[in-house]
Design an enzyme around this catalytic site. Structure first.
Site: not given
Ligand code: PGA
Length: 277
Positions: A34, A36, A121, A123, A193, A199, A239
């Site tokens: 992903n 982003k 997601h 976000e 998640e 992140g 992460s």
């Molecule tokens: P990350 O993001 O691996 O940077 O924690 C995962 C995601 O948001 O799909």
């Protein structure tokens, strides 16, 4: 060493690699990148896609998908269409056409080569106010288009600390899958998640993630039956890095990963895809 012993060793090696490559119940792992709101330019995006395709060439036992920002879908697709890397959209709208400024339809995503679409997601839920009603409409629209929704679920830090991870996931699963038929369900992928692990570098302990995955699968079994539950792919996200992917993928109900930060570097994403090598 006699021939018999050599044959036994070869067979044991094949059996071991088969076991490592397949997650439980014959589900094929799915690794998603992903991207982003990255990278900044078309050139950077096509370079990253080209490098991912080059490094993951020859991987046949894991499905791979990258989710670039919408403006890069077309140029990225030209770099991966003849490879084993598939394309996904990071979001969509549930209407097909009309006066919806800024929206992208599932038909458009399919037309440019996407096979997967992220829905819900965290976000999008927190920053763009996607609620469960809208996410449910998106999931159904993606399915009607013949694409695979990757339905993202997960609790916040406060909810985790209050011991509410099961409850939060249960509400999201039930609301987001409202009116999804058993036949359609065979095409739904989940990504669990935990919001607090996205992140942040904070990894959800693999055993805790396993427990939530098992719970999500039990919800699918309850709603759609054992056979569909066994076939459902549930990714873990938050992460994921080359050095923790093996432990995560060692859990019986974790069928792949949705990777953010580490997917922006082709080498680290390749190591994640090749977790079993
Ligand atoms: P990350 O993001 O691996 O940077 O924690 C995962 C995601 O948001 O799909």
């Amino acid at each position: 060493m006699n021939l018999f012993l050599v044959l036994c060793l070869v067979c044991a090696q094949i059996a071991l690699s088969f076991k490592l490559n397949m997650v439980a119940d014959g589900r094929r792992p799915l690794m998603g990148g992903n991207w982003k709101l990255n990278p900044k330019t078309t050139l950077e995006a096509t370079n990253l896609a080209t490098e991912v395709a080059k490094l993951t060439k020859g991987v046949t036992d894991v499905d791979i998908c990258i989710f670039p920002p919408h403006p890069f879908l077309v140029p990225v697709y030209t770099k991966i269409e003849a490879t084993n890397v598939q394309l996904g959209g990071q979001n969509c709208y549930f209407e097909s056409e009309g006066a919806y400024t800024g929206a992208v339809s599932t038909c458009m995503l399919r037309d440019v080569g996407a096979k997967y679409v992220l829905c819900g997601h965290s976000e999008r839920r927190s920053l763009f106010k996607d609620d469960d009603g809208a996410i449910n409409r998106k999931v159904k629209k993606v399915l009607k288009e013949g694409l695979t929704p990757v339905l993202c679920l997960g609790e916040t830090k406060e909810e985790y600390e209050a011991g509410l991870n099961h409850e939060v996931c249960a509400v999201q699963v039930m609301k987001d899958l409202k009116d999804v038929t058993p036949e359609e369900m065979l095409n739904v992928v989940f990504a669990y998640e935990p919001v607090w692990a996205i992140g942040t570098g904070l990894v959800c302990p693999a055993t805790v993630a396993q427990e939530v995955h098992q719970f999500i699968r039990s919800l699918v079994v309850k709603k759609y039956g054992t056979e569909i539950g066994k076939k459902t792919i549930i990714q873990y996200g938050g992460s994921v890095k080359p050095d923790n992917v093996k432990e995560i993928m060692g859990m019986p109900d974790i069928d792949g990963c949705l990777v953010g930060g580490a997917a922006l570097n082709a080498e680290s994403f390749n190591k994640i895809v090749r977790f079993n090598q």
